[in-house]
Design a protein around this motif. Structure first.
Motif, PDB file in Angstrom:
ATOM      1  N   LEU A  22      -0.473  40.753  -4.315  1.00 13.18           N
ATOM      2  CA  LEU A  22       0.536  40.148  -5.182  1.00 13.18           C
ATOM      3  C   LEU A  22      -0.103  39.163  -6.148  1.00 13.18           C
ATOM      4  CD1 LEU A  22       3.422  39.675  -6.077  1.00 13.18           C
ATOM      5  CD2 LEU A  22       3.703  38.087  -4.161  1.00 13.18           C
ATOM      6  N   ALA A  23      -1.038  38.354  -5.675  1.00 16.13           N
ATOM      7  CA  ALA A  23      -1.703  37.402  -6.564  1.00 16.13           C
ATOM      8  C   ALA A  23      -2.453  38.128  -7.679  1.00 16.13           C
ATOM      9  CB  ALA A  23      -2.668  36.525  -5.769  1.00 16.13           C
ATOM     10  N   THR A  24      -3.047  39.273  -7.354  1.00 14.11           N
ATOM     11  CA  THR A  24      -3.736  40.063  -8.362  1.00 14.11           C
ATOM     12  C   THR A  24      -2.745  40.622  -9.373  1.00 14.11           C
ATOM     13  OG1 THR A  24      -5.465  40.654  -6.773  1.00 14.11           O
ATOM     14  CG2 THR A  24      -5.270  42.024  -8.738  1.00 14.11           C
ATOM     15  N   ALA A  25      -1.632  41.137  -8.881  1.00 17.61           N
ATOM     16  CA  ALA A  25      -0.595  41.656  -9.778  1.00 17.61           C
ATOM     17  C   ALA A  25      -0.077  40.563 -10.704  1.00 17.61           C
ATOM     18  CB  ALA A  25       0.548  42.246  -8.959  1.00 17.61           C
ATOM     19  N   GLN A  26       0.077  39.353 -10.188  1.00 17.20           N
ATOM     20  CA  GLN A  26       0.544  38.242 -11.019  1.00 17.20           C
ATOM     21  C   GLN A  26      -0.483  37.890 -12.095  1.00 17.20           C
ATOM     22  OE1 GLN A  26       1.511  35.824  -7.388  1.00 17.20           O
ATOM     23  NE2 GLN A  26       3.263  35.170  -8.608  1.00 17.20           N
ATOM     24  N   ALA A  27      -1.768  37.973 -11.759  1.00 15.21           N
ATOM     25  CA  ALA A  27      -2.807  37.689 -12.759  1.00 15.21           C
ATOM     26  C   ALA A  27      -2.721  38.691 -13.907  1.00 15.21           C
ATOM     27  CB  ALA A  27      -4.189  37.738 -12.110  1.00 15.21           C
ATOM     28  N   PHE A  28      -2.518  39.958 -13.592  1.00 12.17           N
ATOM     29  CA  PHE A  28      -2.370  40.971 -14.648  1.00 12.17           C
ATOM     30  C   PHE A  28      -1.044  40.805 -15.382  1.00 12.17           C
ATOM     31  CE2 PHE A  28      -5.770  43.108 -12.333  1.00 12.17           C
ATOM     32  CZ  PHE A  28      -6.490  43.714 -13.360  1.00 12.17           C
ATOM     33  N   ALA A  29       0.021  40.447 -14.661  1.00  4.01           N
ATOM     34  CA  ALA A  29       1.319  40.251 -15.298  1.00  4.01           C
ATOM     35  C   ALA A  29       1.257  39.140 -16.335  1.00  4.01           C
ATOM     36  CB  ALA A  29       2.375  39.921 -14.239  1.00  4.01           C
ATOM     37  N   ALA A  30       0.459  38.105 -16.060  1.00  8.38           N
ATOM     38  CA  ALA A  30       0.305  37.011 -17.017  1.00  8.38           C
ATOM     39  C   ALA A  30      -0.297  37.488 -18.322  1.00  8.38           C
ATOM     40  CB  ALA A  30      -0.555  35.902 -16.416  1.00  8.38           C
ATOM     41  N   GLU A  31      -1.001  38.626 -18.271  1.00  5.91           N
ATOM     42  CA  GLU A  31      -1.571  39.229 -19.469  1.00  5.91           C
ATOM     43  C   GLU A  31      -0.681  40.330 -20.034  1.00  5.91           C
ATOM     44  OE1 GLU A  31      -4.281  38.236 -21.148  1.00  5.91           O
ATOM     45  OE2 GLU A  31      -4.326  36.557 -19.736  1.00  5.91           O
ATOM     46  N   GLY A  32       0.550  40.424 -19.515  1.00  7.27           N
ATOM     47  CA  GLY A  32       1.520  41.359 -20.063  1.00  7.27           C
ATOM     48  C   GLY A  32       1.537  42.725 -19.427  1.00  7.27           C
ATOM     49  N   ALA A  33       0.792  42.941 -18.354  1.00 11.53           N
ATOM     50  CA  ALA A  33       0.679  44.268 -17.750  1.00 11.53           C
ATOM     51  C   ALA A  33       1.991  44.746 -17.143  1.00 11.53           C
ATOM     52  CB  ALA A  33      -0.402  44.268 -16.679  1.00 11.53           C
ATOM     53  N   GLN A  34       2.215  46.039 -17.246  1.00 12.78           N
ATOM     54  CA  GLN A  34       3.248  46.694 -16.466  1.00 12.78           C
ATOM     55  C   GLN A  34       2.638  46.997 -15.110  1.00 12.78           C
ATOM     56  OE1 GLN A  34       6.706  47.794 -16.788  1.00 12.78           O
ATOM     57  NE2 GLN A  34       6.162  47.917 -14.603  1.00 12.78           N
ATOM     58  N   THR A  35       3.129  46.362 -14.063  1.00  7.77           N
ATOM     59  CA  THR A  35       2.540  46.531 -12.742  1.00  7.77           C
ATOM     60  C   THR A  35       3.300  47.575 -11.921  1.00  7.77           C
ATOM     61  OG1 THR A  35       3.822  44.616 -11.970  1.00  7.77           O
ATOM     62  CG2 THR A  35       1.531  44.228 -12.615  1.00  7.77           C
ATOM     63  N   VAL A  36       2.523  48.346 -11.177  1.00  8.50           N
ATOM     64  CA  VAL A  36       3.054  49.292 -10.199  1.00  8.50           C
ATOM     65  C   VAL A  36       2.517  48.834  -8.853  1.00  8.50           C
ATOM     66  CG1 VAL A  36       3.074  51.673  -9.394  1.00  8.50           C
ATOM     67  CG2 VAL A  36       3.096  51.181 -11.858  1.00  8.50           C
ATOM     68  N   LEU A  37       3.409  48.501  -7.929  1.00  5.92           N
ATOM     69  CA  LEU A  37       3.018  47.897  -6.663  1.00  5.92           C
ATOM     70  C   LEU A  37       3.480  48.765  -5.502  1.00  5.92           C
ATOM     71  CD1 LEU A  37       4.201  44.253  -7.482  1.00  5.92           C
ATOM     72  CD2 LEU A  37       2.055  45.362  -8.123  1.00  5.92           C
ATOM     73  N   THR A  38       2.588  49.013  -4.560  1.00  5.21           N
ATOM     74  CA  THR A  38       2.989  49.773  -3.382  1.00  5.21           C
ATOM     75  C   THR A  38       3.014  48.876  -2.153  1.00  5.21           C
ATOM     76  OG1 THR A  38       0.789  50.473  -2.604  1.00  5.21           O
ATOM     77  CG2 THR A  38       1.828  51.788  -4.362  1.00  5.21           C
ATOM     78  N   HIS A  39       3.815  49.275  -1.194  1.00  7.20           N
ATOM     79  CA  HIS A  39       3.850  48.600   0.100  1.00  7.20           C
ATOM     80  C   HIS A  39       4.208  49.641   1.139  1.00  7.20           C
ATOM     81  CE1 HIS A  39       8.305  48.492   0.624  1.00  7.20           C
ATOM     82  NE2 HIS A  39       8.284  48.576  -0.702  1.00  7.20           N
ATOM     83  N   ALA A  40       3.972  49.330   2.394  1.00  2.00           N
ATOM     84  CA  ALA A  40       4.224  50.292   3.459  1.00  2.00           C
ATOM     85  C   ALA A  40       5.337  49.824   4.377  1.00  2.00           C
ATOM     86  CB  ALA A  40       2.949  50.517   4.281  1.00  2.00           C
ATOM     87  N   TRP A  41       6.114  50.772   4.852  1.00  2.00           N
ATOM     88  CA  TRP A  41       7.070  50.542   5.940  1.00  2.00           C
ATOM     89  C   TRP A  41       8.085  49.451   5.643  1.00  2.00           C
ATOM     90  CZ3 TRP A  41       1.775  49.679   7.967  1.00  2.00           C
ATOM     91  CH2 TRP A  41       1.115  50.906   8.191  1.00  2.00           C
ATOM     92  N   GLY A  42       8.558  49.378   4.422  1.00  2.00           N
ATOM     93  CA  GLY A  42       9.592  48.410   4.100  1.00  2.00           C
ATOM     94  C   GLY A  42       9.169  46.973   4.274  1.00  2.00           C
ATOM     95  N   SER A  43       7.886  46.680   4.008  1.00  2.00           N
ATOM     96  CA  SER A  43       7.334  45.355   4.289  1.00  2.00           C
ATOM     97  C   SER A  43       7.534  44.351   3.158  1.00  2.00           C
ATOM     98  CB  SER A  43       5.833  45.471   4.587  1.00  2.00           C
ATOM     99  OG  SER A  43       5.143  46.073   3.501  1.00  2.00           O
ATOM    100  N   ALA A  44       8.237  44.725   2.098  1.00  5.27           N
ATOM    101  CA  ALA A  44       8.367  43.847   0.944  1.00  5.27           C
ATOM    102  C   ALA A  44       9.817  43.467   0.675  1.00  5.27           C
ATOM    103  CB  ALA A  44       7.782  44.511  -0.301  1.00  5.27           C
ATOM    104  N   ASP A  45      10.025  42.231   0.256  1.00  2.00           N
ATOM    105  CA  ASP A  45      11.305  41.821  -0.310  1.00  2.00           C
ATOM    106  C   ASP A  45      11.197  42.071  -1.805  1.00  2.00           C
ATOM    107  OD1 ASP A  45      13.362  40.334  -1.589  1.00  2.00           O
ATOM    108  OD2 ASP A  45      13.564  39.074   0.190  1.00  2.00           O
ATOM    109  N   GLU A  46      11.719  43.196  -2.261  1.00  2.00           N
ATOM    110  CA  GLU A  46      11.485  43.627  -3.637  1.00  2.00           C
ATOM    111  C   GLU A  46      12.065  42.654  -4.661  1.00  2.00           C
ATOM    112  OE1 GLU A  46      12.328  47.715  -4.385  1.00  2.00           O
ATOM    113  OE2 GLU A  46      11.123  48.420  -2.694  1.00  2.00           O
ATOM    114  N   ALA A  47      13.156  41.993  -4.331  1.00  2.00           N
ATOM    115  CA  ALA A  47      13.744  41.027  -5.254  1.00  2.00           C
ATOM    116  C   ALA A  47      12.801  39.838  -5.446  1.00  2.00           C
ATOM    117  CB  ALA A  47      15.100  40.558  -4.748  1.00  2.00           C
TER     118      ALA A  47
END
Length: 268
Positions: A22-47
């Motif tokens: 997530l921290a890596t995704a946020q670093a790219f998001a700060a540069e405007g990236a469209q992020t695609v994030l995966t998680h396993a077994w319902g382990s994420a609070d998507e909101a």
């Protein structure tokens, strides 16, 4: 970086909904990236994950449940990426799965092979699937690792073996893809107090370590995420197939001699 250099570009982060991912995704998001994030077994609070990415400055992420050990999940994610975005510019291979070993009783061929499949192979499964499904490899690939292959860590037998195999494969992959314009590197880091850290070593390990080292001994997910971004930003395009360490220099100077030098301060 302040130029929004990743605006309009897609970054895929496996295990991207918490911790280092997530921290890596946020670093790219700060540069405007469209992020695609995966998680396993319902382990994420998507909101919550979406709010974190948007707060960092990126568009809402595409979040998918996908087990990195399942080829069907990988193909399904990439098919959706192809339909929505067309291509992946940078791939951060962060998710891995391996068995924790407590004694020789835990050694088994099945456990070892399962750990290799979950920790060494996912990077290359995704890369080959990207070429097959999207028609191209990503320009950049950063694979998250640790210093486990080089030094003893409790319970890390199969984890370290998987990371060592992955790091060797990265060198060969860099050679195989040298004419494709791909830059693939391994990013190691030291201990980071995440849910994965506590899941591997237990809740008491951090407190034990703090008896011997300062809090600054621990890296932060944000530091590792920004290092991954730097490897995908252009200035390091002269490097591929390399294993790099983000550790504030701690790997060099910690150990018995370090504890001896600080014995009075530590009350040893």
């Amino acid at each position: 970086m302040t130029t929004r250099s990743y605006a309009g570009k897609v970054v895929l982060v496996t295990g991207g909904t918490k911790g280092i991912g997530l921290a890596t995704a946020q670093a790219f998001a700060a540069e405007g990236a469209q992020t695609v994030l995966t998680h396993a077994w319902g382990s994420a609070d998507e909101a919550e994950v979406t709010a974190a990415i948007v707060a960092a400055g990126g568009p809402p992420p595409f979040i998918a449940q996908a087990d990195v050990t399942r080829a069907d999940d990988t193909d399904a994610v990439l098919a959706e990426v192809a339909a929505r975005f067309g291509a992946v510019h940078a791939f951060i291979s962060n998710a891995s799965v391996a068995l924790v070993v407590n004694s020789m009783d835990d050694y088994s061929e099945r456990g070892f092979m399962k750990s290799l499949k979950g920790s060494a192979w996912p990077t290359f499964a995704y890369l080959t699937a990207m070429q097959r499904v999207l028609g191209a490899y990503p320009r950049y690939c950063v694979v998250m690792s640790s210093d486990g292959p080089d030094r003893f860590t409790p319970g890390y037998d199969f984890v370290a073996a998987g990371k060592a195999a992955m790091e060797a494969m990265v060198k060969y992959t860099a050679y195989r893809l040298r004419h494709e314009g791909v830059r693939i590197n391994v990013l190691r880091s030291r201990a980071i107090r995440t849910a994965s850290f506590e899941g591997t070593f237990g809740h008491e390990f951090h407190g034990f370590l703090r008896s011997f080292v300062d809090e600054e001994w621990f890296m932060t997910p944000e530091e590792v995420g920004k290092a991954a971004l730097a490897l995908c930003a252009g200035p390091f395009d002269g490097m591929t197939g390399q294993t790099l360490m983000a550790d504030r220099g701690n790997t060099f100077f910690d150990g018995i001699s370090y504890l001896y030098e600080r014995r009075e301060a530590l009350g040893l």
